[in-house]
Design a protein around this motif. Structure first.
Motif, short mmCIF file in Angstrom:
data_model
loop_
_atom_site.label_atom_id
_atom_site.label_comp_id
_atom_site.label_asym_id
_atom_site.label_seq_id
_atom_site.Cartn_x
_atom_site.Cartn_y
_atom_site.Cartn_z
N THR A 29 18.13 41.20 63.53
CA THR A 29 19.09 40.25 63.91
C THR A 29 18.58 38.83 64.27
O THR A 29 19.19 37.80 63.54
CB THR A 29 19.75 40.57 65.28
N PRO A 30 17.55 38.27 64.71
CA PRO A 30 16.96 37.08 64.87
C PRO A 30 16.93 36.45 63.54
O PRO A 30 17.15 35.25 63.55
CB PRO A 30 15.93 37.27 65.86
N LYS A 31 16.31 37.17 62.69
CA LYS A 31 16.07 36.61 61.41
C LYS A 31 17.31 36.27 60.65
O LYS A 31 17.37 35.28 60.09
CB LYS A 31 15.04 37.54 60.44
N ALA A 32 18.18 37.23 60.81
CA ALA A 32 19.42 36.88 60.25
C ALA A 32 20.20 35.67 60.75
O ALA A 32 20.66 34.94 60.13
CB ALA A 32 20.35 38.19 60.44
N LEU A 33 20.16 35.37 62.09
CA LEU A 33 20.74 34.56 62.61
C LEU A 33 20.07 33.05 62.37
O LEU A 33 20.68 32.05 62.07
CB LEU A 33 20.66 34.49 64.33
N GLY A 35 18.64 32.64 59.60
CA GLY A 35 19.00 32.03 58.36
C GLY A 35 20.37 31.66 58.32
O GLY A 35 20.76 30.98 57.39
N TYR A 36 21.18 31.85 59.17
CA TYR A 36 22.59 31.40 59.36
C TYR A 36 22.47 30.11 59.94
O TYR A 36 23.74 29.37 60.43
CB TYR A 36 23.53 32.41 60.11
N GLY A 37 21.45 29.58 60.60
CA GLY A 37 21.27 28.42 61.07
C GLY A 37 21.32 28.17 62.56
O GLY A 37 21.58 27.13 63.09
N GLY A 51 26.20 38.97 70.33
CA GLY A 51 27.48 37.92 70.29
C GLY A 51 27.62 37.11 69.32
O GLY A 51 28.63 37.03 68.53
N LEU A 52 26.36 36.46 69.00
CA LEU A 52 26.48 35.42 67.92
C LEU A 52 26.52 36.17 66.72
O LEU A 52 27.17 35.68 65.66
CB LEU A 52 24.99 34.61 68.18
N ILE A 53 25.68 37.38 66.56
CA ILE A 53 25.69 37.88 65.04
C ILE A 53 27.17 38.65 64.88
O ILE A 53 27.58 38.50 63.72
CB ILE A 53 24.47 39.22 65.06
N GLN A 273 26.82 26.04 60.90
CA GLN A 273 27.48 24.81 60.95
C GLN A 273 28.85 24.46 59.85
O GLN A 273 29.47 23.36 59.81
CB GLN A 273 26.64 23.74 60.63
N MET A 274 28.80 25.29 58.91
CA MET A 274 29.78 25.04 57.70
C MET A 274 31.25 25.03 58.41
O MET A 274 31.72 25.73 59.29
CB MET A 274 29.85 26.08 56.76
#
Length: 296
Positions: A29-33, A35-37, A51-53, A273-274
């Protein structure tokens, strides 16, 4: 079989599209987040991280382009299955959009032995399967990893995967069997061939309803065609395995009959941020590209 399950079966069997992998768990999950900024300093504990993911996944599954026209299924993390998006339980929301819900059930990997990483024990598998059925989930996914072309190790992976698949199928769920071959392995081509042989042996001995396979794209295009054509295989899907989307789609298109089940390659351009318009345009472009490679 219920009417809903029959309709889901037909979508997975005949749908012209791919399966989205939205099942990153604790370790990934941290790596995925990132990548999501979203950097790690944005959360201070697991609850905030999850919660963020979940917010990211909710944004994906409620996007206008995320529907059964091109995305025929989605693999969920347990917390995502239990959560809501758009005011609905996630599995119900997905199926309302024509997207068949699956659940990741494995608990991660053991340390490497004999060139492979088996799955950790799944003591709560039966209870988890019962919960999944109650929530309208169609099938499951479980992953193990092949790092080297070790015949004994690959045989052990195949046996473990099919033994657990038997437990899952007893709950009338369709198991996705995922023995991933590490695409960075120096013995990748030989591992592909050993895995093909073990998969065929297990399938020939399988006496249940058809299963699904999730495999790394082979070094030799078309190598897994006997699995695609096997009467006990409902569908063969491919993971991106570390390829960026353009590479993964190019490799996928070389293997007719296999469709995508990408995670990183699907999400790689999305950013927290998009604006909604930017997010939906980026996701729609990725879905279009992966769909085209899957139906090529």
């Amino acid at each position: 079989m219920t009417a809903a399950n029959a309709a889901m079966l037909e979508q997975i069997k005949s749908g012209q599209g791919f399966i989205a992998a939205l099942d990153q768990s604790g370790g990934s999950t941290p790596k995925a987040l990132k990548g999501y900024g979203i950097d790690e300093d944005a959360f201070s504990n697991d609850e905030e991280m999850f919660g963020l993911i979940h917010a990211m996944r909710s944004r994906i599954v409620t996007a206008p382009c995320f529907n059964g026209d091109k995305v025929i299924g989605a693999i969920l993390f347990e917390r995502t299955m239990d959560g809501e998006a758009g005011g609905q339980p996630v599995p119900a929301l997905l199926w309302d959009r024509g997207v068949v819900p699956f659940l990741k059930v494995d608990k991660g990997l053991e340390a490497e032995a004999e060139g492979v990483q088996l799955m950790k024990p799944m003591s709560d598998l039966d209870a988890l399967c019962d919960r999944a059925v109650a929530k309208g989930v169609f099938g499951t996914k479980m992953r193990s990893v092949v790092n080297l072309a070790n015949a004994d190790g690959i045989k052990a992976i195949a046996r473990q995967q099919f033994a657990e698949a038997k437990r899952i199928a007893a709950h009338d769920l369709v198991p996705i069997i995922e023995p991933e071959v590490n695409i960075k392995s120096v013995e990748r081509a030989a591992a592909d061939r050993l895995l093909l042989n073990e998969m065929l042996a297990e399938l020939d001995a399988w006496d249940g309803a058809p299963v699904m396979l999730k495999l790394s794209l082979p070094t030799e295009p078309g190598l897994f065609q006997p699995l695609v054509d096997h009467p006990k295989v409902l569908r063969v899907v491919a993971l991106s395995g570390g390829f960026v989307r353009a590479e993964a789609c190019a490799e996928l298109a070389k293997n007719p009959g296999i469709i995508a089940s990408f995670s990183r390659a699907l999400l790689e351009d999305l950013r927290h941020q998009m604006s909604d318009d930017e997010f939906n345009a980026s996701l729609g472009g990725a879905i279009g590209e992966i769909h085209a490679a899957s139906v090529a």
